[in-house]
Scaffold this motif. Structure first.
Motif, mmCIF file in Angstrom:
data_model
loop_
_atom_site.group_PDB
_atom_site.id
_atom_site.type_symbol
_atom_site.label_atom_id
_atom_site.label_comp_id
_atom_site.label_asym_id
_atom_site.label_seq_id
_atom_site.Cartn_x
_atom_site.Cartn_y
_atom_site.Cartn_z
ATOM 1 N N ASP A 268 -15.856 -22.363 121.913
ATOM 2 C CA ASP A 268 -16.754 -23.009 120.962
ATOM 3 C C ASP A 268 -16.194 -24.316 120.409
ATOM 4 O OD1 ASP A 268 -14.696 -21.921 119.558
ATOM 5 O OD2 ASP A 268 -15.936 -20.763 118.153
ATOM 6 N N GLY A 269 -15.063 -24.780 120.919
ATOM 7 C CA GLY A 269 -14.472 -26.028 120.466
ATOM 8 C C GLY A 269 -13.455 -25.879 119.354
ATOM 9 N N SER A 270 -13.305 -24.694 118.788
ATOM 10 C CA SER A 270 -12.310 -24.488 117.733
ATOM 11 C C SER A 270 -10.905 -24.525 118.326
ATOM 12 C CB SER A 270 -12.552 -23.156 117.025
ATOM 13 O OG SER A 270 -12.465 -22.079 117.944
ATOM 14 N N VAL A 271 -9.942 -24.836 117.477
ATOM 15 C CA VAL A 271 -8.556 -25.006 117.916
ATOM 16 C C VAL A 271 -7.666 -24.044 117.141
ATOM 17 C CG1 VAL A 271 -6.620 -26.610 118.108
ATOM 18 C CG2 VAL A 271 -8.954 -27.417 118.510
ATOM 19 N N LYS A 272 -6.779 -23.373 117.868
ATOM 20 C CA LYS A 272 -5.771 -22.498 117.274
ATOM 21 C C LYS A 272 -4.392 -22.954 117.722
ATOM 22 C CE LYS A 272 -8.739 -18.384 117.190
ATOM 23 N NZ LYS A 272 -8.868 -16.954 117.602
ATOM 24 N N THR A 273 -3.402 -22.625 116.920
ATOM 25 C CA THR A 273 -2.025 -23.008 117.253
ATOM 26 C C THR A 273 -1.129 -21.780 117.223
ATOM 27 O OG1 THR A 273 -1.544 -23.526 114.938
ATOM 28 C CG2 THR A 273 -2.305 -25.332 116.336
ATOM 29 N N ARG A 274 -0.157 -21.783 118.118
ATOM 30 C CA ARG A 274 0.861 -20.734 118.167
ATOM 31 C C ARG A 274 2.224 -21.405 118.310
ATOM 32 N NH1 ARG A 274 -1.593 -15.851 119.884
ATOM 33 N NH2 ARG A 274 -3.570 -15.758 118.738
ATOM 34 N N ASP A 275 3.199 -20.903 117.578
ATOM 35 C CA ASP A 275 4.566 -21.415 117.667
ATOM 36 C C ASP A 275 5.390 -20.459 118.513
ATOM 37 O OD1 ASP A 275 4.024 -23.615 116.044
ATOM 38 O OD2 ASP A 275 4.384 -22.462 114.206
ATOM 39 N N LEU A 276 5.965 -20.984 119.586
ATOM 40 C CA LEU A 276 6.789 -20.196 120.498
ATOM 41 C C LEU A 276 8.236 -20.657 120.371
ATOM 42 C CD1 LEU A 276 4.478 -20.316 123.660
ATOM 43 C CD2 LEU A 276 4.505 -18.611 121.830
ATOM 44 N N THR A 277 9.144 -19.708 120.270
ATOM 45 C CA THR A 277 10.577 -19.988 120.196
ATOM 46 C C THR A 277 11.248 -19.383 121.416
ATOM 47 O OG1 THR A 277 10.493 -19.954 117.776
ATOM 48 C CG2 THR A 277 12.656 -19.763 118.801
ATOM 49 N N LEU A 278 11.932 -20.225 122.190
ATOM 50 C CA LEU A 278 12.574 -19.795 123.429
ATOM 51 C C LEU A 278 14.076 -19.688 123.230
ATOM 52 C CD1 LEU A 278 10.600 -22.047 125.958
ATOM 53 C CD2 LEU A 278 10.069 -19.720 125.203
ATOM 54 N N ASP A 279 14.679 -18.769 123.980
ATOM 55 C CA ASP A 279 16.123 -18.561 123.914
ATOM 56 C C ASP A 279 16.839 -19.530 124.859
ATOM 57 O OD1 ASP A 279 15.627 -16.470 122.158
ATOM 58 O OD2 ASP A 279 15.470 -15.015 123.797
ATOM 59 N N GLN A 280 18.122 -19.688 124.619
ATOM 60 C CA GLN A 280 18.941 -20.547 125.474
ATOM 61 C C GLN A 280 19.540 -19.687 126.578
ATOM 62 O OE1 GLN A 280 22.032 -22.589 123.406
ATOM 63 N NE2 GLN A 280 22.535 -23.957 125.107
ATOM 64 N N GLY A 281 18.747 -19.471 127.609
ATOM 65 C CA GLY A 281 19.194 -18.639 128.714
ATOM 66 C C GLY A 281 18.367 -18.905 129.947
ATOM 67 N N ALA A 282 18.849 -18.404 131.068
ATOM 68 C CA ALA A 282 18.164 -18.601 132.339
ATOM 69 C C ALA A 282 17.137 -17.496 132.545
ATOM 70 C CB ALA A 282 19.170 -18.614 133.487
ATOM 71 N N GLY A 283 16.110 -17.809 133.355
ATOM 72 C CA GLY A 283 15.090 -16.826 133.668
ATOM 73 C C GLY A 283 13.862 -16.963 132.795
ATOM 74 N N GLY A 284 12.794 -16.270 133.215
ATOM 75 C CA GLY A 284 11.545 -16.327 132.472
ATOM 76 C C GLY A 284 11.613 -15.569 131.156
ATOM 77 N N GLN A 285 10.924 -16.077 130.165
ATOM 78 C CA GLN A 285 10.885 -15.471 128.835
ATOM 79 C C GLN A 285 9.429 -15.196 128.466
ATOM 80 O OE1 GLN A 285 13.190 -17.677 125.947
ATOM 81 N NE2 GLN A 285 14.681 -18.341 127.502
ATOM 82 N N ARG A 286 9.115 -13.896 128.320
ATOM 83 C CA ARG A 286 7.745 -13.475 128.026
ATOM 84 C C ARG A 286 7.494 -13.520 126.522
ATOM 85 N NH1 ARG A 286 3.774 -10.141 130.563
ATOM 86 N NH2 ARG A 286 5.176 -9.907 132.355
ATOM 87 N N ARG A 287 6.333 -14.059 126.154
ATOM 88 C CA ARG A 287 5.913 -14.114 124.763
ATOM 89 C C ARG A 287 4.461 -13.647 124.671
ATOM 90 N NH1 ARG A 287 10.499 -14.431 124.619
ATOM 91 N NH2 ARG A 287 11.873 -15.929 123.547
#
Length: 330
Positions: A268-287
């Motif tokens: 519908d055109g509305s906007v949402k925001t999410r803050d993601l914090t990643l670790d200092q490491g190798a490999g994928g990080q699921r959030r």
């Protein structure tokens, strides 16, 4: 008798007087006087005269006998327009439960029977109450009872309103929590800028040895990469692989994104925001993502790990996951 004189005795020599020896077990005059001074004269006891016998002997108080009750025949109670007793046909007042003549229970007629009050009258304390029976103690209505009733009503109404507002979201969140995940592929991707040979399409190619970089040193703050979906899509999770590879040996070759701001554009055109914090490491990080009807997601880098003048921030892969039953809704 005096001793006899001998020729050798000198008549002029002094003689020693002889002290007379008192007789044994005899008291001297001094001791006798002392003993007499210790004696106390005592009068001879007088003979007691017996008390005369009482004229009247004592007895216990008597218990008065109660008068025998006199049984009176019940009189005729004449009350105009009173309901008759079904046993003796005696008229009684409308507020009585037992007959005034025979004391039998009165059966209420159809007009006199109390109907159950509506719920709003019972809730707000209607004053039409049944007359208490003989021996019953009516319940006292205190101010705190009414306050407690109003507090209960307010709490129930508040819970009903909150439930009406949040039950759909809670139901959807429960479904998302137990739903099986399936990968979702974006339909388009673009970036604020790209390093030569490392375009943004490499982020969604499902290869861990390719990466995207903005081509500037330090943390790359403000640089972004954006994915689009042709149809509104429900997303549950996102996996971000920082760096140039998933191998730990290459983790120091580039700066790693630390804080990433996700700007989500809905159907519908509305906007949402999410803050993601990643670790200092190798490999994928699921959030967890859990947002529905998505058409566009932009990831903006706000800070990075191990940023320096000879390194640029890099992202190897971004993967999206949605419900396995229906990835996209129309």
């Amino acid at each position: 008798p005096a001793p006899a004189r001998t020729p050798d005795t000198d008549e002029t020599a002094p003689t020693t007087p002889v002290t007379p020896v008192p007789a044994p077990n005899a008291l001297t005059d001094t001791m006798s006087d002392r003993a007499r001074s210790l004696l106390v004269p005592v009068a001879d006891p007088e003979a007691r005269t017996p008390a005369p016998p009482p004229g009247v002997s004592p007895v216990l108080p008597g218990r008065p006998d109660a008068d025998r009750p006199q049984v009176r025949a019940p009189g005729h109670v004449d009350i105009a327009n009173g309901p008759p007793c079904p046993w003796c046909s005696t008229p009684n007042r409308p507020d009585r439960h037992y007959c005034a003549r025979c004391a039998m229970p009165l059966e209420a007629s159809g007009d006199q029977s109390d109907l159950r009050a509506p719920w709003w009258r019972r809730l707000f304390g209607g004053r039409r109450r049944e007359t208490p029976w003989a021996g019953d103690r009516p319940r006292l209505r205190r101010v705190f009872d009414r306050i407690g009733t109003w507090i209960t009503v307010v709490v129930v109404v508040t819970l009903a309103v909150l439930g009406f507002m949040y039950i759909p979201d809670g139901y959807q969140a429960t479904r998302d929590h137990f739903a099986k995940r399936a990968p979702v592929s974006p339909d388009g991707i673009k970036a604020s800028r790209s390093y030569a040979g490392h375009k943004p399409e490499l982020v969604i190619d499902q290869l861990s040895n390719t990466w995207w970089g903005p081509g500037i040193d330090q943390s790359g703050k403000g640089e972004w990469i954006e994915v689009t979906f042709t149809e509104p899509t429900r997303l549950l999770d996102v996996i971000i692989t920082p760096g140039v590879s998933t191998r730990a040996a290459k983790i120091k070759e580039s700066a790693l994104p630390h804080r990433v701001k996700a700007t989500i554009t809905m159907k519908d055109g509305s906007v949402k925001t999410r803050d993601l914090t990643l670790d200092q490491g190798a490999g994928g990080q699921r959030r967890p993502f859990r947002v529905g009807e998505v058409t566009k997601v932009r990831f903006t880098i706000e800070s990075s790990h191990a940023a320096s003048a000879n390194k640029q921030v890099a992202i190897a892969e971004i993967e999206f996951f949605g419900p396995s039953s229906a990835n996209r809704t129309s």
